[in-house]
Design a protein around this motif. Structure first.
Motif, PDB file in Angstrom:
ATOM      1  N   VAL A  29       0.812  -1.220   0.000  1.00  0.00           N
ATOM      2  CA  VAL A  29       0.000   0.000   0.000  1.00  0.00           C
ATOM      3  C   VAL A  29       0.850   1.276   0.000  1.00  0.00           C
ATOM      4  O   VAL A  29       0.476   2.272  -0.626  1.00  0.00           O
ATOM      5  N   GLU A  30       2.029   1.236   0.617  1.00  0.00           N
ATOM      6  CA  GLU A  30       2.883   2.433   0.647  1.00  0.00           C
ATOM      7  C   GLU A  30       3.298   2.826  -0.779  1.00  0.00           C
ATOM      8  O   GLU A  30       3.336   4.000  -1.131  1.00  0.00           O
ATOM      9  N   TRP A  31       3.628   1.810  -1.574  1.00  0.00           N
ATOM     10  CA  TRP A  31       4.027   2.076  -2.960  1.00  0.00           C
ATOM     11  C   TRP A  31       2.817   2.546  -3.776  1.00  0.00           C
ATOM     12  O   TRP A  31       2.900   3.480  -4.581  1.00  0.00           O
ATOM     13  N   CYS A  32       1.665   1.898  -3.542  1.00  0.00           N
ATOM     14  CA  CYS A  32       0.435   2.286  -4.255  1.00  0.00           C
ATOM     15  C   CYS A  32       0.137   3.762  -4.018  1.00  0.00           C
ATOM     16  O   CYS A  32      -0.176   4.516  -4.948  1.00  0.00           O
ATOM     17  N   GLN A  33       0.240   4.176  -2.761  1.00  0.00           N
ATOM     18  CA  GLN A  33      -0.072   5.573  -2.428  1.00  0.00           C
ATOM     19  C   GLN A  33       0.941   6.523  -3.065  1.00  0.00           C
ATOM     20  O   GLN A  33       0.583   7.575  -3.580  1.00  0.00           O
ATOM     21  N   ALA A  34       2.211   6.111  -3.049  1.00  0.00           N
ATOM     22  CA  ALA A  34       3.244   6.974  -3.643  1.00  0.00           C
ATOM     23  C   ALA A  34       3.042   7.076  -5.154  1.00  0.00           C
ATOM     24  O   ALA A  34       3.200   8.162  -5.738  1.00  0.00           O
ATOM     25  N   ALA A  35       2.681   5.977  -5.795  1.00  0.00           N
ATOM     26  CA  ALA A  35       2.444   6.001  -7.245  1.00  0.00           C
ATOM     27  C   ALA A  35       1.290   6.955  -7.557  1.00  0.00           C
ATOM     28  O   ALA A  35       1.380   7.798  -8.455  1.00  0.00           O
TER      29      ALA A  35
END
Ligand code: PLP
Length: 335
Positions: A29-35
């Motif tokens: 989820v951290e990567w999803c949010q950053a993307a």
């Protein structure tokens, strides 16, 4: 599933007239949010992001086929992306940025008839809580064969292949290494040592990090993420060899926001977007863009004994369904 809602435009962002994108995201989820945040900042396109495991994402995309609510499916293991392509749930697209990708990422595109493309790769292995195992006097495993030994009774966590792409890669790997009947015999013996089957592939390694379980079968890059976060976690890849994923991206057939979907797809293939996985999300997959460096401390796939994973066969929809159903019948239960 984690619903993350719309990503707000910052004050300096371009006008909201750029429209919106519905993103299903199957990385952490951290990567999803950053993307989502960075894409909005770069383009002015608002993002409605939903995070789901790879198997769950495929099920949702299937269920919505007549009225798709997703435009782009970003991340998750490659096999369900291939199944979606075969089931005509996704659409072909050739990005001008695809020439910058590693051959394995382009192979995924060719294999799927232009409907899925590789964005990262990662290998399956063992996540190990070194403190917990040392306290219990348990020697960490080196091989698949070790995991069924009595010393690991109740110590192992894996995910459920119906919802998790990671768990499906594990099954397909064992079938390729041992032959199908042997592999299912192995999985039944392994079951005796498993304390729970998590919904997502990222659950077991987090349980290892928290000291809830001594061992997980996980993507080894996720073990490094936990170690970098300060947990007593090590990783190993099995002596017999192991399987790997080509984490993928697809545009959904009937996407309502096709121009925005293509814009995201092009953006996600660039080196700066791929660097975000590590820089904003702490993720240590091998990026598919040749100019995106391997993050520091990331497992080097060229040094791991990888099997020649048959993506065409194990990405086939009927084969995937058959193996998961056999697993549910003979080994586990539905999540
Ligand atoms: N998170 C990371 C870091 C991954 O590498 C992958 C695989 O693509 C996933 C999540 C997918 O997880 P799941 O097993 O829940 O489908």
């Amino acid at each position: 599933m984690v619903l993350c809602g719309a990503v707000a435009l910052g004050p300096a962002a371009p006008a909201a007239a750029q429209g919106a994108l519905n993103l299903t995201c199957s990385v952490q989820v951290e990567w999803c949010q950053a993307a989502a945040t960075n894409f909005t900042r770069d383009t002015g396109i608002r993002v409605n992001m939903t995070q789901r495991g790879s198997g769950e994402a495929l099920a949702a995309i299937r269920a919505e086929a007549q009225n798709p609510r997703t435009d782009v499916w970003f991340g998750g293991t490659g096999d369900p992306h291939l199944a979606a392509a075969e089931e005509n749930l996704t659409q072909a697209y050739e990005s001008p940025n695809s020439a910058a990708l590693q051959p394995w990422a382009q192979a995924q595109w060719q294999q799927s008839g232009g409907r899925a493309i590789g964005i990262y790769a990662g290998a399956i292995g063992f996540g190990i809580n070194t403190e917990l195992l040392a306290r219990k006097g348990i020697t960490p495993p080196a091989c698949w064969a070790d995991l069924t030994e009595a010393r690991f009774a109740g110590e192992i966590q894996v995910a459920n292949p119906a919802s998790s792409g990671t768990a499906y890669v594990v099954i397909a790997t064992l079938v390729q290494l041992m032959g199908e009947d042997e592999a299912f015999g192995y999985l039944r013996r392994l079951h005796a040592n498993v304390n729970s089957y998590a919904r997502s592939g990222t659950g077991p390694i987090k349980a290892v990090a928290r000291g809830e379980t001594g061992l997980s079968i996980s993507f080894v890059h996720d073990a490094v993420t936990e170690r970098n976060a300060g947990f007593p976690v090590a990783w190993a890849t099995p002596c017999e060899g192991t399987g790997y994923e080509i984490g993928s991206m697809s545009i959904i057939r009937g996407a309502r926001n096709l121009a925005q979907a293509r814009r995201f797809y092009d953006w996600a293939l660039t080196a700066p977007a791929q660097r975000l996985g590590f820089e904003a999300g702490g993720q240590l997959q091998t990026p598919s863009n040749r100019d995106a460096p391997l993050p520091p401390g990331a497992p080097d796939l060229t040094k791991i004994r990888l099997i020649d994973y048959d993506f065409a066969r194990y990405g086939r929809s009927a084969e995937r369904r058959r193996l998961i159903e056999r697993w549910e019948r003979e080994v586990g239960a539905r999540p």
